[in-house]
Design a protein around this motif. Structure first.
Motif, PDB file in Angstrom:
ATOM      1  N   MET A  41       0.823  -1.223   0.000  1.00  0.00           N
ATOM      2  CA  MET A  41       0.000   0.000   0.000  1.00  0.00           C
ATOM      3  C   MET A  41       0.857   1.273   0.000  1.00  0.00           C
ATOM      4  O   MET A  41       0.467   2.285  -0.576  1.00  0.00           O
ATOM      5  CB  MET A  41      -0.946  -0.008   1.190  1.00  0.00           C
ATOM      6  N   LYS A  42       2.023   1.194   0.641  1.00  0.00           N
ATOM      7  CA  LYS A  42       2.932   2.354   0.602  1.00  0.00           C
ATOM      8  C   LYS A  42       3.411   2.627  -0.831  1.00  0.00           C
ATOM      9  O   LYS A  42       3.514   3.777  -1.246  1.00  0.00           O
ATOM     10  CB  LYS A  42       4.161   2.117   1.503  1.00  0.00           C
ATOM     11  N   ILE A  43       3.674   1.566  -1.545  1.00  0.00           N
ATOM     12  CA  ILE A  43       4.113   1.724  -2.942  1.00  0.00           C
ATOM     13  C   ILE A  43       2.967   2.259  -3.791  1.00  0.00           C
ATOM     14  O   ILE A  43       3.139   3.172  -4.596  1.00  0.00           O
ATOM     15  CB  ILE A  43       4.613   0.374  -3.498  1.00  0.00           C
ATOM     16  N   LEU A  44       1.780   1.679  -3.591  1.00  0.00           N
ATOM     17  CA  LEU A  44       0.621   2.133  -4.372  1.00  0.00           C
ATOM     18  C   LEU A  44       0.340   3.616  -4.125  1.00  0.00           C
ATOM     19  O   LEU A  44      -0.012   4.353  -5.045  1.00  0.00           O
ATOM     20  CB  LEU A  44      -0.611   1.301  -4.017  1.00  0.00           C
ATOM     21  N   LYS A  45       0.495   4.016  -2.875  1.00  0.00           N
ATOM     22  CA  LYS A  45       0.235   5.420  -2.546  1.00  0.00           C
ATOM     23  C   LYS A  45       1.144   6.344  -3.356  1.00  0.00           C
ATOM     24  O   LYS A  45       0.717   7.413  -3.789  1.00  0.00           O
ATOM     25  CB  LYS A  45       0.415   5.643  -1.032  1.00  0.00           C
ATOM     26  N   GLN A  46       2.374   5.901  -3.582  1.00  0.00           N
ATOM     27  CA  GLN A  46       3.285   6.698  -4.420  1.00  0.00           C
ATOM     28  C   GLN A  46       2.755   6.866  -5.840  1.00  0.00           C
ATOM     29  O   GLN A  46       3.120   7.797  -6.544  1.00  0.00           O
ATOM     30  CB  GLN A  46       4.666   6.020  -4.497  1.00  0.00           C
ATOM     31  N   HIS A  47       1.923   5.928  -6.271  1.00  0.00           N
ATOM     32  CA  HIS A  47       1.318   6.003  -7.603  1.00  0.00           C
ATOM     33  C   HIS A  47      -0.105   6.559  -7.532  1.00  0.00           C
ATOM     34  O   HIS A  47      -0.836   6.507  -8.514  1.00  0.00           O
ATOM     35  CB  HIS A  47       1.301   4.621  -8.261  1.00  0.00           C
ATOM     36  N   GLY A  48      -0.487   7.025  -6.355  1.00  0.00           N
ATOM     37  CA  GLY A  48      -1.797   7.660  -6.209  1.00  0.00           C
ATOM     38  C   GLY A  48      -2.951   6.705  -6.005  1.00  0.00           C
ATOM     39  O   GLY A  48      -4.105   7.114  -5.974  1.00  0.00           O
ATOM     40  N   ILE A  49      -2.641   5.431  -5.861  1.00  0.00           N
ATOM     41  CA  ILE A  49      -3.705   4.422  -5.732  1.00  0.00           C
ATOM     42  C   ILE A  49      -4.009   4.153  -4.266  1.00  0.00           C
ATOM     43  O   ILE A  49      -3.097   3.960  -3.467  1.00  0.00           O
ATOM     44  CB  ILE A  49      -3.265   3.098  -6.415  1.00  0.00           C
TER      45      ILE A  49
END
Lengths: 330, 330, 330, 330
Positions: B140-148
Motif C-alpha cells: 500500500m505504501k508503494i501504491l500510494k506513491q502512484h496515487g492508488i
C-alpha cells in the motif's frame, strides 16, 4: 503472460485475423497416445458457425501437431499445435480501426500498448481460446488416465433457467441487434482428494484465476458460492458420513484442497459487448462518436464458452495432478 | 506454493500455534521509507480480540522487520517480517487431534499430507493471514506513491444489508453456537489504465485468484459480476464520454486490463465452519462421531477478512504496477 | 530474486549486520523427520572463526525452526529457519560507508539501488549463505532417502594442488594483507539416471547457475569441462559397457540429463576482494581515493565455500528429484 | 522446461526431424519494428551447409512470423516464429533406432522418458537452437535500443589459438572420422551498470545457466574465470579510476550486477559426440555393441555455436533490461 500452469504449461499465441493460432504444451508426460483426432472434436465444439445461436464466421479450425509426438506417442518434448486462420483477410474492420467499442478491450489495449490490432479484436478476440481448447483436450486425456472427467452445462441465459427459453431468447436478442449474458456450470467428477495447495495455490484460487481469465467472465463461484454467504454455519457445513459427506455445499474443495467430492464451478458471463445497437463511445483522437458494431458476433457467448471453461478446468486439474505426483511415495 | 506475485513476491510462513508467523517480501523497490509503524496499524485491524464480534484470543501481533531496511529505507534486499505467537501454547486442542471438523481443512490436509498440525488449524488457520496483511501494508505504501488507494467494507451479513442489523445478527448467532457468512466489497481508487495482461494474466484473473486464495471465500465478482449475466449488452456496456465512462458495470477492468475507473471486487464469505452446535463427522480411524467445536472462534469472519482482502488487492496491484514499469519509456 | 528452485523453493533473507538471517523452504515433502540438530552441523562447517584460515568473526550461527515442523516431522507447510546475528553491531564500518571496495559489490549495488547497506557488505556478504546452507541441510536429508550423497573438496589454492601447500599459502597471504583464490570440486554420488530437463532446464545448466550464483565464483565446469575443449571426440566420449560407462569425462550428465554416473562439478573461486593492501578506488562522490580494507576477512574463501557449494548442489538435485516424481507411474 | 526468461520469455519447440521448429516470444515490448528480415540473417549464420567446416545438411531455415506483429510493429501479443523442416524425412536413422550413441543424449532421454525420437537426435539435436537464435534476433533489436551490442568469436579449437590452424584442424579431423572441441568467447558491449540481481539471480548466474544450457557446453567462465583462481586479490581486483576501472578481470560483473564494463563470457565446447570412428556402446536391450555414427555431422560445433551463444546472452540481457525498468523512476 500467455503461459498457464506450473507443471503442465500451456503457452498460447495468435490473433483473430493473424496467420495462425496455436499453443505450445510443455510438461506433458511422455508415452501418452496422441494424435490430431484427440483434439479436433473439442475444437469443433468451440467453433463458430455451428448453430444459429453463434457467429456465422466459418472456420474449420483444423489442428496440426507440429512437434512432441513420435510414432503416435508423446515424447516429453514440447507439443506445438497450430490452427490456420482461414477467413482472416476477408473482412473489413476499417470502421473500428480508430474507435473503441464500448465494453470491449479496445480502449485498454490501446492504453497499455499504444498500438492495437483492431482486426476482429486481435489478441482479445474469443478466437484466442482455440489454443486453450486444443491444450485442454490433451489435459483431458491425462485426467482420464486418473479417472477424472469434466462436464459443463448452461445454467441460465439472461436470467432464464430452462433450455427452451434460452434458445428463443438468444434468437430474439440477435434480431434486436443486442446481446445477452448467462451462467455456466462446470463440474469435475471423480477427482481424488488432496489436489491443490494451501494458501495462495488453493485449488479454488487456481480455478477462479483460470475462469476469470476467460474473456467475458465477470464472476466465479465454487460450490454454493454467493448463496453460502447467506447461511448459518450449521447449514453450510458438509457433515461427514461413513463413506463421504452428507452434502456438497463446498463444491468439493475444503481449505483449498480437493475433498474427493465433485468440484463444482459456476461462472457469470457478461453479454457480448459487440452489438449492432447504437452506442456512444470515443475514438483514439478523443472525439465522442456513435458506434454500431458490424460483423459476425455471437449474440450470447455462453454456449461457446463452455468448452473453453471445461478446458481451463482440465488444465488446472492436470497441473495439480502432476504436482501431487511429486510428493507420492514411489 | 506459499509465494504470491511475480515482481513483488510475498512468501508467508507460520501456523496458528507455531513459534512465529511472518513473510518475506522480495522485489520491493529500494529507497522506500519503511518502519514497523507502517505495518503495525494494519495488523491491529486484523487482530482478534478487538471487538465482541471477533474471537477472544488475545495476540499483540507485534511485527519486527528483520532485514531489507537500512537507516529507515528499503535497500532492495528481501524484507523479512516476523510476528511471534504468544498464546500459542495455552490452549488445549486435544479433542480435535483425531477428528475432522466439518467444513474445515482438517480432512483435506490429512488426505494430502498424511500428517496434520491440528492445533488451531495449523497452517489453515486464519492466523496465516498475518503475513499477508503485513506484506500488504508495504504494498500500500508503494501504491500510494502512484496515487492508488484501497478501501473495503462489509456489504452484507447473513443476507442483511444494513450496518445495524449485522452486529445484532452476529451476536445472536454467537449465542446460539452457530456462525454466519456475508459479502465484502473491496475497491481500488485512482488506478491508472493499462494494468494487467491479456489472456491468463488478466487483472481480474489475478484478483480472482488472490481473493479465492483467502480461506472462507467461495465466490468473487468483478464490477456487476453475476448481475451482468442477467443483462442485455446494451445495458451492460459502459459507454464512453469525453473524459471517461458513463457507468462502471465492468468494475474498472476491460479485456483483463484496467480502464482507469475504480476497480470493484466483491467476495462471498462462507460462515465459519468451527461451531459449537453438534455436527456429525468422522475421525482419522474412519469412525463416524459427533463434534461440538470448542475454542475461541469468530462467529462471523467478514469484518476481519476485510483487511486481508484489501492486502491481497494491494499485492496484485503492486505487482502489476511494477510489471507495467518494465515497458515504459525511460 | 532471492528464491531458488521450482519444486523445493528456498527464499533467503538477511544481511551481514542486520538483526537476523534465514530462509523459508517451500515444497518440502511432509512427514520428513526434522529438527535443528539436522541443520546445525552444516552451519557449523560454514561458520567463521573455526580455523586460523578463516575470518576471526565469531558467530554461533544457532538455527531455530520457526514453522513447518510438528512433533518432529515436516507438515508440508513452509519451513522458516532463523539465525540471529550476534556480532552485528560491534564493528565499525564507517570508513567504507562512502567508498567502493575494488572487486566488491559495493559499486554495483549502489548503481542498481541508489542505496547501500555498507555494514560488512550487507546482502552481498558471505553471511547471506547461512540461509542456503541451512536449507541445503534439509535437501540433503531428502536426497539421502533417495540414496544420493554429496561431497566436496579443495582441489587447488593459488595454483597449488597439495593439501599441505595451501594451508601455508593462505597463512602467508594473510600475513601479507592479501588474499588468494582456488578451485573446489563437488561431487554427487549415486544419483539416478533421468534427472534434469532437456533444453533450458538442463541439469548442468541448473548446476552452473546455482554455482555461479555463489559470490566469488567466476567459473564452472562439469566433468572434464575446459579440458574437453582440447580433445578429440574419440577421446572424450564415454563409451558404454555392460553395466555402465568406461569413463566419466561427461561428469555424469549427457544432453542435460543425469546418466547415473557421479555428477562432478568444479568451481573457480576468485581471491577475496577485501584486502589490507592499499588499492585505488572511488567514493560515491566521484573522487579517486586509496583504500586499505580493515575488518576480519577470510584470506581465502575456498574452504568455507565448500559447504555452500554442496548445499547448492543439494538444492538443485532435490528440485530435480521432486520434479521427476511428477512423471513416475504411481 | 522449454521456456527461458522471466520478463522476455522464450518457449521453443520442435525436433530435428519433426514438421517444424520454432519459438513463442512473450513479453516483447509493443511498438518495436519487426519483420522476418530482422531474424533471417541470424538464422543464416547458424544454418548448416554454409561452409566445408559444417554439416552438409541443407536447410533454408526460412522463418515466418505467425503472430504478434501488426503493420510491421509488435503489438505486445506473443510472437510465434516458425521454421519448417525440409530435409526432415529424407534420411535413414534406422541404424541408431535401438542403439545409444556414446557421449550423446540418447541414453539419458531413454532413461528419463522411456521413449526416444531417434531421428537426428530429436529434441536433443542442435536444430533445437533454431528457435533460440530466432528469438535472440528480436532480443538484439531491443538491446540495440539501449545501446548494447553482442559479439562472439572462436578463441580456440582443439587447443590451437590461431584462426589459420583451426580450419586445417577441423578438416583433418573430419577426414579422420573424428571431431574436436574448442572455446568461444562472447562479449556484450556498452552494457549499463545495474543489471542483474544479487543472490540467486546474479547476472553471471543467469549467463552461466544460459550457456551451460546449450548442448555440448561443458564449462563457463566470466572475465578471467579459472585464471582468477590462481591469483592474489591484489592482482585480481579491478581498481577504480576517475571514469571507470583500470582493468576488467571481473568480466563486467561484480556481486552479480553489471558494472558498466564489457561483459566477457567464455564457454568450453566439447567435441561433437557423433563420430564415424568405431566406438563401443549399448543398445536398448542391454547388449554391448559397436557403433560408427553415419550422417552429416559437424566435425567441430564451435563455429556454429557462436550465434547460439550470442542469442542466449541477448536473451539474458534483454530479460535484465526489462527487469531493471520496473524499478526506474518514471
Amino acid at each position: 503472460m500467455n503461459t498457464f500452469g506450473k507443471n503442465f504449461r500451456v503457452t498460447t499465441f495468435g490473433e483473430s485475423h493473424g496467420k495462425a493460432l496455436g499453443a505450445v504444451i510443455d510438461g506433458c508426460p511422455a508415452c501418452l497416445g496422441l494424435s490430431e483426432t484427440d483434439i479436433q472434436p473439442l475444437l469443433d465444439r468451440r467453433r463458430p458457425g455451428a448453430s444459429p445461436l453463434s457467429s456465422p464466421r466459418r472456420e474449420r479450425d483444423s489442428v496440426t501437431i507440429l512437434s512432441g509426438v513420435f510414432e503416435g506417442k508423446t515424447t516429453g518434448a514440447p507439443i506445438a499445435l497450430l490452427v490456420q486462420n482461414e477467413e482472416a483477410q476477408s473482412e473489413d474492420y476499417g470502421e473500428i480501426r480508430d474507435t473503441f467499442r464500448p465494453g470491449h478491450a479496445d480502449f485498454t489495449y490501446f492504453m497499455k500498448y499504444g498500438i492495437r490490432d483492431h482486426r476482429g479484436g486481435g489478441r482479445s478476440s474469443g478466437r484466442e481460446t482455440v489454443g486453450r481448447v486444443a491444450a485442454g483436450a490433451i489435459a483431458m486425456k491425462i485426467l482420464k488416465q486418473h479417472g477424472i472427467t469434466i462436464s459443463g452445462r448452461i445454467l441460465e441465459v439472461h436470467g432464464k433457467r430452462s433450455d427452451k427459453d434460452f434458445e428463443k431468447e438468444i434468437l430474439a436478442v440477435k434480431e434486436a441487434g443486442d446481446s445477452v449474458g448467462g451462467i455456466a456450470e462446470i463440474t469435475a467428477h471423480d477427482c481424488p482428494a488432496g489436489l491443490g495447495d494451501p494458501v495462495f495455490g488453493k485449488l479454488d484460487a487456481l480455478i477462479a484465476g483460470a475462469m476469470m481469465g476467460i474473456g467475458a467472465v465477470k464472476g466465479v463461484e465454487i460450490g454454493d458460492g454467493f448463496a453460502a454467504a447467506k447461511r448459518y454455519g450449521s447449514e453450510n457445513n458438509d457433515q461427514m458420513t461413513e463413506d463421504g459427506f452428507s452434502s456438497n455445499h463446498a463444491g468439493g474443495i475444503l481449505g483449498g484442497i480437493s475433498s474427493g467430492q465433485d468440484i463444482v464451478v459456476r461462472i457469470a458471463v457478461k453479454p457480448t459487448p459487440s452489438i449492432a445497437k447504437v452506442q456512444q463511445t470515443r475514438d483514439i483522437h478523443g472525439n465522442v462518436v456513435e458506434i454500431s458494431v458490424k460483423g459476425r458476433h455471437d449474440p450470447c457467448i455462453v454456449p461457446r464458452i463452455i468448452p473453453v471453461a471445461e478446458a481451463m478446468l482440465a488444465l488446472v486439474l492436470t497441473d495439480c495432478v502432476l504436482e501431487s505426483g511429486k510428493y507420492q511415495k514411489h
